[in-house]
Design a protein around this motif. Structure first.
Motif, short mmCIF file in Angstrom:
data_model
loop_
_atom_site.label_atom_id
_atom_site.label_comp_id
_atom_site.label_asym_id
_atom_site.label_seq_id
_atom_site.Cartn_x
_atom_site.Cartn_y
_atom_site.Cartn_z
N UNK A 10 -56.83 171.01 -27.41
CA UNK A 10 -56.74 172.48 -27.34
C UNK A 10 -55.43 172.97 -27.96
N UNK A 11 -54.35 172.24 -27.71
CA UNK A 11 -53.05 172.60 -28.29
C UNK A 11 -53.12 172.56 -29.82
N UNK A 12 -53.77 171.53 -30.35
CA UNK A 12 -53.90 171.40 -31.80
C UNK A 12 -54.76 172.52 -32.37
N UNK A 13 -55.87 172.81 -31.68
CA UNK A 13 -56.74 173.90 -32.13
C UNK A 13 -56.01 175.23 -32.13
N UNK A 14 -55.23 175.49 -31.10
CA UNK A 14 -54.48 176.75 -31.01
C UNK A 14 -53.43 176.86 -32.11
N UNK A 15 -52.89 175.73 -32.54
CA UNK A 15 -51.90 175.74 -33.63
C UNK A 15 -52.54 176.08 -34.97
N UNK A 16 -53.81 175.70 -35.13
CA UNK A 16 -54.50 175.91 -36.41
C UNK A 16 -54.89 177.37 -36.60
N UNK A 17 -55.29 178.04 -35.50
CA UNK A 17 -55.92 179.35 -35.61
C UNK A 17 -54.93 180.50 -35.39
N UNK A 18 -55.45 181.74 -35.45
CA UNK A 18 -54.64 182.92 -35.14
C UNK A 18 -55.44 183.85 -34.22
N UNK A 41 -62.70 183.77 -28.26
CA UNK A 41 -61.50 184.24 -28.96
C UNK A 41 -60.34 183.28 -28.72
N UNK A 42 -59.26 183.52 -29.41
CA UNK A 42 -58.07 182.70 -29.20
C UNK A 42 -57.56 182.85 -27.77
N UNK A 43 -57.66 184.06 -27.23
CA UNK A 43 -57.21 184.30 -25.86
C UNK A 43 -58.03 183.48 -24.86
N UNK A 44 -59.35 183.38 -25.09
CA UNK A 44 -60.21 182.56 -24.23
C UNK A 44 -59.78 181.10 -24.30
N UNK A 45 -59.52 180.65 -25.50
CA UNK A 45 -59.13 179.25 -25.76
C UNK A 45 -57.79 178.94 -25.09
N UNK A 46 -56.87 179.91 -25.16
CA UNK A 46 -55.56 179.74 -24.54
C UNK A 46 -55.70 179.60 -23.02
N UNK A 83 -65.60 157.09 -19.87
CA UNK A 83 -66.21 155.83 -20.29
C UNK A 83 -66.31 155.71 -21.81
N UNK A 84 -66.10 156.82 -22.50
CA UNK A 84 -66.18 156.81 -23.97
C UNK A 84 -64.85 157.18 -24.62
N UNK A 85 -63.76 156.89 -23.90
CA UNK A 85 -62.44 157.10 -24.47
C UNK A 85 -61.83 158.46 -24.24
N UNK A 86 -62.49 159.31 -23.45
CA UNK A 86 -61.95 160.63 -23.20
C UNK A 86 -60.82 160.60 -22.18
N UNK A 87 -59.98 161.65 -22.18
CA UNK A 87 -58.90 161.76 -21.20
C UNK A 87 -58.52 163.22 -21.05
N UNK A 88 -58.02 163.57 -19.87
CA UNK A 88 -57.58 164.94 -19.64
C UNK A 88 -56.38 165.28 -20.52
N UNK A 89 -55.44 164.37 -20.64
CA UNK A 89 -54.27 164.61 -21.48
C UNK A 89 -54.68 164.82 -22.93
N UNK A 90 -55.67 164.04 -23.39
CA UNK A 90 -56.16 164.18 -24.76
C UNK A 90 -56.87 165.50 -24.98
N UNK A 91 -57.59 165.98 -23.97
CA UNK A 91 -58.29 167.26 -24.11
C UNK A 91 -57.28 168.41 -24.16
N UNK A 92 -56.19 168.27 -23.43
CA UNK A 92 -55.12 169.26 -23.50
C UNK A 92 -54.52 169.28 -24.91
N UNK A 93 -54.26 168.10 -25.45
CA UNK A 93 -53.69 168.01 -26.80
C UNK A 93 -54.65 168.55 -27.85
#
Length: 297
Positions: free
Chosen positions: A201-209, A223-228, A189-199
């Motif tokens: 996480x993908x963006x966050x994983x690209x930023x970190x190590x 950790x990054x492994x948890x996030x993945x 109801x506030x503009x969220x989406x499953x596809x957007x949440x996936x993107x």
């Protein structure tokens, strides 16, 4: 007259109850890196950067907790809280805005956070972000390049990731839950989406190590492994629900199909969670079908 008196007493009792539920909340301070801390209490996780240039803060939980939060921060820094970033507009992350604004803190958020707070009677009068951004922003403070980036239509339509480059700490807001918070909350109801949440996480994983420490919106430091694992779970659920939709399954049929999410958590495990398996599948169905409808138009 009796009716008015009863209504007044009810309002007073309601306010007292709302305040009272925070009376016993303790604000815990956990070191994340040399000058980055995570504060927990009631609501979303707070991130704090301390240093000679002042305090940089991420999210502020609920208004009745502001004094406790300020007191907790004073124990780790005698500097003023200069900036407060809202990762999104929900009240458990932005409820204390007006209190921090009154103490001289400058509030920062995505354009849509200001729009949503300004459109709500309770939050329109004070505590609105005075600095907003549409895509990215960078602060240079306390020896860190603090990179803030908007992730589109993820948990909401105004989410931001905050990355402390030199400290190698990422705050994800509610685009990532960890620990006992198993399935994510997609606020459709506030503009969220499953596809957007996936993107997101993908963006966050690209930023970190692999050495990055992650402050999630809710739950312990990750950790990054948890996030993945979280990212991969969302991808699999999206794939499973999409396939069920292609097969002609209705919303209620998808909700009843525990197999679509059980590889991660069973319905029994999540029955008492904020987001149960059934709620996750319903949100996934509605998110995927609403995007398909938009594409057809």
């Amino acid at each position: 007259m009796k009716k008015i008196t009863c209504i007044a007493l009810f309002c007073i009792a309601t306010l007292a109850s709302a305040q009272g539920r925070f009376d016993n909340v303790k604000i815990n301070v956990e070191p994340v890196s040399e000058n980055i801390y995570m504060l927990t209490g009631a609501g979303g996780n707070i991130g704090v950067s301390i240093g000679d240039e002042g305090v940089f803060m991420i999210d502020d939980q609920f208004a009745p907790l502001s004094e406790k939060i300020q007191s907790a921060i004073k124990k780790i820094s005698d500097k003023p809280i200069k900036f407060l970033v809202n990762t999104h507009f929900h009240g458990d992350h932005s409820g204390g805005n007006a209190n921090f604004e009154a103490s001289g803190t400058m509030i920062v958020a995505h354009d849509n956070v200001r729009k949503r707070l300004a459109a709500t009677e309770k939050t329109a009068g004070a505590g609105l972000p005075v600095i907003t951004f549409s895509d990215d922003a960078t602060f240079y403070m306390n020896g860190n390049d603090i990179f803030i980036t908007h992730v589109h239509n993820a948990h909401t339509d105004g989410d931001a990731l905050v990355y402390f480059v030199q400290s190698n700490v990422l705050h994800t807001g509610d685009t990532y839950f960890h620990g006992r918070f198993r399935f994510p909350y997609i606020d459709l109801n506030s503009g969220g989406s499953l596809a957007g949440d996936i993107e997101a996480a993908k963006k966050g994983l690209m930023i970190i190590n692999n050495d990055t420490k992650i402050i999630p919106g809710h739950g312990p430091v990750a950790t990054r492994a948890d996030y993945q694992k979280y990212h991969d779970m969302l991808v699999a659920i999206h794939k499973n629900v999409s396939q069920a939709i292609k097969e002609g399954k209705t919303e209620d049929e998808v909700v009843a199909m525990q197999s679509l999410t059980s590889a991660y958590y069973s319905d029994e495990e999540t029955a008492k969670d904020f987001i149960s398996g059934e709620k996750m599948r319903r949100a996934a169905y509605r998110s995927i079908t609403s995007i398909e409808k938009e594409m057809k138009h």
